[in-house]
Motif scaffolding. Structure first.
Motif, short mmCIF file in Angstrom:
data_model
loop_
_atom_site.label_atom_id
_atom_site.label_comp_id
_atom_site.label_asym_id
_atom_site.label_seq_id
_atom_site.Cartn_x
_atom_site.Cartn_y
_atom_site.Cartn_z
N GLN A 11 38.47 -1.65 26.60
CA GLN A 11 39.59 -2.33 25.94
C GLN A 11 40.49 -3.00 26.98
OE1 GLN A 11 41.49 0.31 22.89
NE2 GLN A 11 39.87 1.74 23.44
N VAL A 12 40.73 -2.31 28.08
CA VAL A 12 41.55 -2.88 29.16
C VAL A 12 40.87 -4.11 29.75
CG1 VAL A 12 42.52 -2.44 31.44
CG2 VAL A 12 42.63 -0.66 29.69
N LEU A 13 39.56 -4.03 29.94
CA LEU A 13 38.82 -5.17 30.50
C LEU A 13 38.86 -6.37 29.56
CD1 LEU A 13 35.71 -3.36 32.04
CD2 LEU A 13 37.72 -4.26 33.24
N ALA A 14 38.67 -6.12 28.26
CA ALA A 14 38.69 -7.21 27.29
C ALA A 14 40.06 -7.88 27.24
CB ALA A 14 38.31 -6.70 25.91
N LEU A 185 34.54 -16.05 31.45
CA LEU A 185 34.79 -14.61 31.30
C LEU A 185 34.78 -14.18 29.84
CD1 LEU A 185 37.61 -13.99 33.95
CD2 LEU A 185 35.20 -13.33 34.09
N LEU A 186 35.20 -15.05 28.95
CA LEU A 186 35.23 -14.69 27.53
C LEU A 186 33.84 -14.49 26.95
CD1 LEU A 186 38.15 -17.00 26.33
CD2 LEU A 186 38.08 -14.51 26.14
N PHE A 187 32.82 -15.02 27.59
CA PHE A 187 31.45 -14.76 27.14
C PHE A 187 31.05 -13.31 27.37
CE2 PHE A 187 30.84 -19.43 27.61
CZ PHE A 187 30.30 -19.68 26.35
N LEU A 188 31.78 -12.60 28.23
CA LEU A 188 31.41 -11.23 28.60
C LEU A 188 32.05 -10.18 27.69
CD1 LEU A 188 31.78 -11.55 32.49
CD2 LEU A 188 29.73 -11.93 31.08
N VAL A 189 32.95 -10.58 26.81
CA VAL A 189 33.63 -9.61 25.94
C VAL A 189 33.25 -9.90 24.49
CG1 VAL A 189 35.53 -9.29 27.55
CG2 VAL A 189 35.70 -11.04 25.78
N LEU A 212 33.48 -1.72 22.64
CA LEU A 212 34.91 -1.52 22.87
C LEU A 212 35.31 -0.06 22.95
CD1 LEU A 212 36.21 -4.26 20.43
CD2 LEU A 212 36.45 -4.29 22.93
N ARG A 213 34.47 0.83 22.45
CA ARG A 213 34.80 2.27 22.45
C ARG A 213 33.97 3.02 23.49
NH1 ARG A 213 38.22 0.00 20.42
NH2 ARG A 213 39.14 0.27 18.34
N GLY A 214 33.91 2.45 24.68
CA GLY A 214 33.27 3.15 25.79
C GLY A 214 31.81 2.84 25.95
N TRP A 215 31.37 1.68 25.52
CA TRP A 215 29.96 1.27 25.64
C TRP A 215 29.03 2.34 25.05
CZ3 TRP A 215 32.93 0.96 30.42
CH2 TRP A 215 33.43 -0.31 30.66
#
Length: 612
Positions: A11-14, A185-189, A212-215
Motif C-alpha cells: 500500500q505504501v509503495l502504491a 511507474l504506474l504500470f507497476l501498481v 495490495l494486501r501483502g502480495w
C-alpha cells in the motif's frame, strides 16, 4: 500469517508511485515563481521574452484559474476509465506543457503552457484522492492520504532549489522527466479494487486486492475482505438501479450534501484563516512587519515549516486522529494571527502610514528598504513604481513627505527592535500549525467521505471548490487590507479560525481508522460514528457479531479447552442428557461468552464454575 509490515508495504509503495505524480504537479505550481523573476531580468543571456506588468500578473495566476475547471471534469473522467489509467493519461499533457515552455518564443506560448498545466493538474484531483482511499486499510489510510500535500510542497521546493542555479528553460527540461517516470511507474501498481468491482471485473479486483494486501499467493487471505466489499458495492448498485434515479439524484442525498459541506467548510477555514495569503504575499508582509531577518529568507523558512507541518500530520494522524489535529491546528493558527494582529495594530502608531499601508497594496510602489534605512532619500516622483493604476489614484504624497516619514520610521525602529521578532515567530508558527491539520484535512476527507459510485465526481467538485476559495482569498486580500488595514485583516482571519474550530467540533466525525462502509453509514444516518479515535483495526460489520473476540484468541482457545474437559467429565458422570446438550448447554455457552466479553476475555476456572 502475513506480518503487519508486509501487509502495509504494498500500500505504501502504491501510494508512493501516486505521489510521484503529485511531485510533478507541485513543480508545475511552483514554476511561475521562478519564471517571473527570470523574465524580468533583461540582462539574462537566455531571456528573449520581455513582458510587461500585466502579462506577468497573468503568468502568476493563469494556471491556478484553470485548476478548478479541470477538477470539475476529473470526476467523470476518473469514473469512466479508472483511477490508475486516469493518472497515466493526465501526465501526457503535463509533459507537453513543459515542452511548450521550453520552446516558447512568445507570451502566448507561455499562456498555453500554463493553461494546459493548470487544467490537467486539476484533472488529477479525483484519481489521486480516490485511489489512496480505496486501496488502503483504515489503519493507515489517513497517514497515506496526508503524504499527498507533502509531495506537492516538495515539488514546489524543488523548483526553488533549481531556480537558484539553473535557467528557466533548463528547469523545464528537468521537470519534463517527472511525468514520464510517473507514467512508467504506474504500470507497476494495480487498479483500485473498488472501481474494478463497480465495472464487474471481479477477477481483476481479486488480483489487485491480493497484491495490495501483502502480495498474497492465494485468494483465501483476502476472501473475507473481498466478499464484504463486493456485497456492499453490489447491494448499493442494485438499490440505486432499482430507484431509476436521474444522474443528479445521488447529489441531492445527504450522503453527498453533508460530506460536501464538511469538505467545503474545511477548505474555507483553511484558506481564510490567513495561510493562503501569507504564502502569496509573504515577502511584503514580512517587510511591513519589519522582520529582523531578510524577508526572502523568512519566506523560505515559511515554506520549510509548512513542509515540516505536513510531515508531522502524516506521523500523528494515525495516533491522534483527524479531529484533535484539526482543533489544535485551527485554534493555534487563530491565536497566532490574533497576536500578530495586535502587534500590527501597535506599529500603526508610527507615522508615515500612507507609505506603510501601501507596501502590501502595491508591492513595488515604494522601495521599502530605502524608506527604512534612509541611506538614499526618495527625491523624484519616478522613484515610485506602480504595478497598475488600481491603487495609484489613492497614493498622493510628495517626495519630501516620504523622506520626512522615512526619518521618523528610522528612529522608531529603535523602540521596535526588541519586539520585531514576535510577528515572525507567530507567523512561522501558524505555518507549522496550519499544515499539521486544517490545511490537509479536506484533502484527507475527500477520498473517504463520499459514496463509492460518485466518489470520483464528488472529489473533483470538492477540489474545485477548494481552489476557488484559495483564489478568492488571494483576490480579496488587497481589498481587505485597504478597508481593514493589516491588523484588521489578521483579526478577521483569527476570528474565522476560532469560529471554524467550534463548528468543526460539532459536525466533524472521526473517520480515522474507520472503513469506507462505516463512514458512508454515518452520513446516510444508519449508524453514527463516535467522535473518538478507534484504537484497533476495524472489523467488517457482520449482521450477527461473533461471540468471541478475535483479538483475544488465546483466551477463547483456553475457554474451549476447559469447556470440552468439563463436558467430557459431565458426560462420563451422566450429568448431560441429549435434551440438555441441545438446549441448555447452548444457553450456557452464550452466558459464559457474554461474561468473557464483560471481563475483557479473561478465562479461568472461576468463570467456568460460575456459569456451569
Amino acid at each position: 500469517m502475513i506480518s503487519e509490515f508486509r501487509l502495509n508495504l504494498p500500500q505504501v509503495l502504491a501510494v508512493s508511485v501516486k505521489n510521484v505524480v503529485l511531485i510533478g504537479f507541485g513543480m508545475a505550481l511552483g514554476f511561475p515563481t521562478i519564471l517571473i523573476p527570470s523574465l524580468q531580468e533583461i540582462t539574462d543571456s537566455g531571456n528573449d521574452l520581455i513582458l510587461n506588468s500585466t502579462q506577468i500578473s497573468w503568468i502568476s495566476s493563469l494556471n491556478l484559474i484553470c485548476v478548478p475547471l479541470g477538477c470539475v471534469f476529473s470526476g467523470s473522467f476518473t469514473t469512466l476509465i479508472g483511477r490508475r489509467r486516469a493518472m497515466q493519461l493526465v501526465n501526457l499533457p503535463i509533459f507537453a506543457s513543459w515542452i511548450v515552455f521550453y520552446y516558447a518564443k512568445h507570451v502566448s506560448h507561455l499562456y498555453i503552457a500554463l493553461c494546459l498545466g493548470g487544467f490537467t493538474g486539476g484533472m488529477l484531483e479525483a484519481p489521486v484522492l480516490t485511489y489512496v482511499a480505496e486501496i488502503s486499510t483504515p489503519k493507515i489510510r489517513g497517514m497515506l492520504s496526508a503524504t499527498g500535500s507533502t509531495c506537492i510542497i516538495i515539488g514546489v521546493f524543488s523548483q526553488f532549489i533549481m531556480g537558484s542555479f539553473m535557467t528557466w528553460r533548463s528547469i523545464t527540461l528537468v521537470s519534463s522527466i517527472i511525468p514520464i517516470v510517473a507514467i512508467l511507474l504506474l504500470f507497476l501498481v494495480p487498479e483500485s479494487p473498488h472501481w474494478l468491482i463497480l465495472k464487474n471485473r471481479d477477477e481483476d479486483a481479486k488480483k489487485a486486492l491480493m497484491w495490495l494486501r501483502g502480495w498474497q499467493v492465494t485468494f483465501d487471505g483476502v476472501k473475507f475482505e473481498f466478499d464484504e466489499l463486493h456485497k456492499n458495492l453490489t447491494a448499493r448498485i442494485s438499490a440505486e438501479d432499482g430507484n431509476n434515479d436521474s444522474i443528479l439524484k445521488p447529489f441531492k442525498r445527504r450522503t453527498f450534501i453533508l460530506p460536501y459541506f464538511i469538505c467545503s467548510l474545511s477548505f474555507f477555514i483553511g484558506h481564510f484563516s490567513g495561510m493562503t495569503t501569507l504564502q502569496t504575499y509573504a515577502v511584503p508582509i514580512f517587510a511591513q512587519l519589519k522582520a529582523p531577518i531578510d524577508k526572502y529568507f523568512a519566506t523560505m523558512l515559511l515554506g520549510v515549516l509548512e513542509l515540516l507541518g505536513t510531515i508531522i500530520c502524516v506521523i500523528l494522524v494515525k495516533f491522534v486522529g483527524k479531529r484533535k489535529l484539526t482543533f489544535f491546528s485551527t485554534f493555534g493558527c487563530g491565536t497566532c494571527f490574533l497576536l500578530t494582529a495586535c502587534y500590527a495594530y501597535f506599529i500603526d502608531d508610527i507615522p508615515g502610514e500612507i507609505v506603510k499601508n501601501n507596501i502590501i497594496s502595491n508591492v513595488t510602489m515604494v522601495d521599502t528598504t530605502t524608506v527604512i534605512s534612509t541611506t538614499k532619500l526618495l527625491t523624484t516622483e519616478s522613484d515610485f513604481k506602480p504595478i497598475s493604476n488600481e491603487y495609484v489614484s489613492s497614493f498622493e504624497i510628495s517626495a519630501n513627505e516620504v523622506n520626512e516619514s522615512a526619518a521618523i520610521l528610522n528612529g522608531a525602529q529603535i523602540h521596535l527592535s526588541d519586539y520585531s521578532w514576535l510577528p515572525l515567530i507567530f507567523l512561522l508558527t501558524s505555518a507549522l500549525l496550519s499544515h499539521s491539520g486544517i490545511r490537509l484535512l479536506p484533502w484527507m476527507l475527500i477520498g473517504e467521505v463520499f459514496p463509492g459510485k460518485i466518489r470520483g465526481v464528488s472529489a473533483g467538485i470538492s477540489g474545485a471548490t477548494g481552489y476557488i476559495f484559495g483564489f478568492l482569498a488571494n483576490k480579496l486580500f488587497l481589498s481587505m487590507i485597504a478597508a481593514l488595514t493589516l491588523a484588521g485583516t489578521f483579526l478577521l482571519y483569527s476570528s474565522i479560525s476560532v469560529v471554524g474550530c467550534i463548528i468543526l467540533y460539532m459536525v466533524l466525525p472521526e473517520t480515522e481508522g474507520r472503513t469506507l462502509q462505516q463512514i458512508e453509514n454515518h452520513f446516510s444516518g444508519k449508524r453514527k460514528l463516535p467522535k473518538t479515535l478507534i484504537r484497533k483495526e476495524p472489523v467488517s460489520e457482520e449482521p450477527f457479531p461473533s461471540p468471541f473476540n478475535v483479538q483475544s484468541w488465546e483466551s477463547n482457545e483456553k475457554f474451549e479447552k476447559v469447556l470440552k474437559q468439563r463436558n467430557i467429565s459431565q458426560l462420563s458422570n451422566g450429568k448431560i442428557h441429549h435434551k440438555h446438550n441441545a438446549v441448555g448447554l447452548k444457553r450456557k455457552i452464550h452466558t459464559i461468552t457474554g461474561a468473557i466479553h464483560n471481563n475483557n476475555d479473561i478465562v479461568n476456572d472461576d468463570t467456568i464454575d460460575t456459569h456451569l
